[in-house]
Design a protein around this motif. Structure first.
Motif, short mmCIF file in Angstrom:
data_model
loop_
_atom_site.label_atom_id
_atom_site.label_comp_id
_atom_site.label_asym_id
_atom_site.label_seq_id
_atom_site.Cartn_x
_atom_site.Cartn_y
_atom_site.Cartn_z
N THR A 76 0.73 -1.13 0.04
CA THR A 76 -0.12 -0.01 0.01
C THR A 76 0.73 1.17 0.00
O THR A 76 0.54 2.15 -0.69
CB THR A 76 -0.97 -0.15 1.19
N ALA A 77 1.98 1.06 0.69
CA ALA A 77 2.77 2.26 0.97
C ALA A 77 3.72 2.73 -0.29
O ALA A 77 4.13 3.73 -0.51
CB ALA A 77 3.63 2.31 2.00
N ARG A 78 3.80 1.73 -1.23
CA ARG A 78 4.38 1.56 -2.75
C ARG A 78 5.92 1.86 -2.79
O ARG A 78 6.43 2.18 -3.61
CB ARG A 78 3.64 2.74 -3.44
N ASN A 79 6.63 2.07 -1.76
CA ASN A 79 8.04 2.32 -1.56
C ASN A 79 8.79 1.03 -1.87
O ASN A 79 8.73 0.21 -1.30
CB ASN A 79 8.63 2.98 -0.45
N PRO A 80 9.72 1.01 -3.22
CA PRO A 80 10.25 -0.16 -3.56
C PRO A 80 11.22 -0.74 -2.38
O PRO A 80 11.19 -2.18 -2.38
CB PRO A 80 11.22 0.19 -4.88
N VAL A 81 11.93 0.18 -1.88
CA VAL A 81 12.81 -0.53 -0.90
C VAL A 81 11.89 -1.12 0.08
O VAL A 81 12.37 -2.53 0.58
CB VAL A 81 13.86 0.53 -0.27
N VAL A 82 11.12 -0.65 0.83
CA VAL A 82 10.41 -1.13 1.97
C VAL A 82 9.44 -2.39 1.28
O VAL A 82 9.63 -3.40 2.09
CB VAL A 82 9.42 -0.06 2.32
N LEU A 83 8.90 -2.44 0.29
CA LEU A 83 8.40 -3.58 -0.52
C LEU A 83 9.20 -4.60 -0.38
O LEU A 83 8.76 -6.01 -0.05
CB LEU A 83 7.76 -3.05 -1.52
N ARG A 84 10.29 -4.55 -1.03
CA ARG A 84 11.12 -5.62 -1.40
C ARG A 84 11.61 -6.15 -0.14
O ARG A 84 11.61 -7.33 -0.10
CB ARG A 84 12.35 -5.26 -2.44
N GLU A 85 11.93 -5.46 0.75
CA GLU A 85 12.92 -6.06 1.91
C GLU A 85 11.53 -6.60 2.84
O GLU A 85 12.12 -7.82 3.56
CB GLU A 85 13.64 -4.81 2.58
N ILE A 86 10.61 -6.08 3.19
CA ILE A 86 9.58 -6.58 3.86
C ILE A 86 9.49 -7.87 2.97
O ILE A 86 8.74 -9.12 3.86
CB ILE A 86 8.41 -5.69 4.32
N ALA A 87 8.80 -7.66 1.91
CA ALA A 87 8.64 -9.16 1.16
C ALA A 87 9.43 -10.18 1.29
O ALA A 87 9.13 -11.54 1.71
CB ALA A 87 8.16 -8.82 -0.34
N ALA A 88 10.87 -9.82 1.25
CA ALA A 88 12.02 -11.01 1.28
C ALA A 88 11.73 -11.63 2.84
O ALA A 88 11.78 -12.84 2.90
CB ALA A 88 13.16 -10.55 1.21
N GLU A 89 11.58 -10.88 3.79
CA GLU A 89 11.58 -11.44 5.21
C GLU A 89 10.27 -11.97 5.54
O GLU A 89 10.19 -12.87 6.16
CB GLU A 89 11.87 -10.26 6.30
N ALA A 90 9.09 -11.58 4.79
CA ALA A 90 7.74 -11.85 5.17
C ALA A 90 7.64 -13.54 4.81
O ALA A 90 6.88 -14.08 5.14
CB ALA A 90 6.82 -11.00 4.55
N LEU A 91 8.30 -13.66 3.28
CA LEU A 91 8.06 -14.90 2.86
C LEU A 91 8.29 -16.01 3.91
O LEU A 91 7.53 -17.07 4.01
CB LEU A 91 9.09 -15.09 1.81
N GLY A 92 9.41 -16.06 4.86
CA GLY A 92 9.73 -17.00 5.86
C GLY A 92 8.70 -16.96 6.94
O GLY A 92 8.64 -18.23 7.51
N HIS A 93 7.80 -16.20 7.12
CA HIS A 93 6.74 -16.22 8.28
C HIS A 93 5.39 -16.51 7.47
O HIS A 93 4.68 -17.20 8.18
CB HIS A 93 6.79 -14.61 8.90
N LEU A 94 5.40 -16.40 6.38
CA LEU A 94 3.84 -16.61 5.81
C LEU A 94 3.68 -17.59 4.58
O LEU A 94 2.87 -18.21 4.49
CB LEU A 94 3.55 -15.28 5.09
N GLY A 95 5.00 -17.85 4.19
CA GLY A 95 4.98 -18.97 2.96
C GLY A 95 4.16 -18.19 1.85
O GLY A 95 3.89 -17.25 1.67
N PRO A 96 4.33 -18.86 0.64
CA PRO A 96 4.02 -18.35 -0.87
C PRO A 96 2.64 -18.09 -0.65
O PRO A 96 1.90 -16.96 -1.11
CB PRO A 96 4.36 -19.32 -1.69
N GLU A 97 1.79 -18.96 -0.10
CA GLU A 97 0.15 -18.52 -0.07
C GLU A 97 -0.07 -17.38 0.80
O GLU A 97 -0.86 -16.57 0.33
CB GLU A 97 -0.54 -19.69 0.63
N GLY A 98 0.76 -17.11 1.97
CA GLY A 98 0.48 -15.93 3.01
C GLY A 98 1.03 -14.80 2.06
O GLY A 98 0.03 -13.82 2.49
N VAL A 99 1.81 -14.74 1.60
CA VAL A 99 2.52 -13.59 0.83
C VAL A 99 1.39 -13.11 -0.20
O VAL A 99 1.07 -11.99 -0.59
CB VAL A 99 3.87 -13.79 -0.07
N GLU A 100 0.92 -14.10 -1.12
CA GLU A 100 -0.15 -13.86 -1.92
C GLU A 100 -1.43 -13.31 -1.40
O GLU A 100 -1.91 -12.35 -1.74
CB GLU A 100 -0.53 -15.10 -2.75
#
Length: 183
Positions: free
Chosen positions: A45-69
């Motif tokens: 939602t906030a749309r900043n590329p750095v924030v999005l990329r870095e949070i997405a990379a770390e979130a994957l380990g906590h959410l798995g692919p289904e949670g990320v989607e």
């Protein structure tokens, strides 16, 4: 990388934001999936590329692919509904209140993750968008599902800090680029 990279990218004047990243996401009263899903949906939602990329990379380990989607789906559906419901509310004409949205929102019924988690993410995104109607609906839904006021509060804190990090990095990038609007 992840939160460490975001903290490293934030300027000294935003040190409070950097410190708050850990205390809001890393030590939340929410489950790791709820906290990281909220952080990811807010980063989209906030749309900043750095924030999005870095949070997405770390979130994957906590959410798995289904949670990320599902977190991305929460951000996408709320991008639509927050605008729609906020606008109807701000117009203030009761004629619009009775008109059906006629907008597809199937993902809210079958998000692919726990519905409570999905609602947390929708609430967090709605805080960034400032949609009072959506905030009220999602807060009530969460409370009806047994979430505490403290858990709702945690989602709002995550939303605020992720958004602040994105705004700060966007401002720094704009200032570094030296771009000015054309006349």
């Amino acid at each position: 990388m992840g939160l460490d990279a975001i903290r490293a990218a934030l300027p000294e004047y935003a040190r409070d934001i950097a410190l708050n990243l850990d205390t809001t996401i890393g030590t939340s009263l929410l489950t790791p999936a709820q906290a990281w899903g909220a952080a990811l949906a807010c980063a989209v939602t906030a749309r900043n590329p750095v924030v999005l990329r870095e949070i997405a990379a770390e979130a994957l380990g906590h959410l798995g692919p289904e949670g990320v989607e599902a977190a991305k789906a929460a951000a996408a559906i709320m991008a639509m509904t927050n605008v729609y419901y906020r606008a109807k509310h701000l117009i203030g004409d009761e004629r619009y209140a009775s008109m059906p949205a006629r907008l597809r929102m199937r993902v809210t019924a079958r998000p692919g993750v726990d519905k409570g988690d999905f609602k947390v993410w929708c609430l967090a995104v709605s805080a960034i968008a400032g949609c009072g109607v959506c905030l009220e609906v999602h807060e009530k839904s969460l409370r009806d599902r047994g979430f505490t006021g403290e858990q709702v509060h945690e989602a709002l804190r995550i939303s605020a800090v992720v958004h602040a990090a994105a705004v700060t990095l966007d401002a720094e990038a704009a200032l570094a680029g030296g771009t000015t609007p054309s006349a």
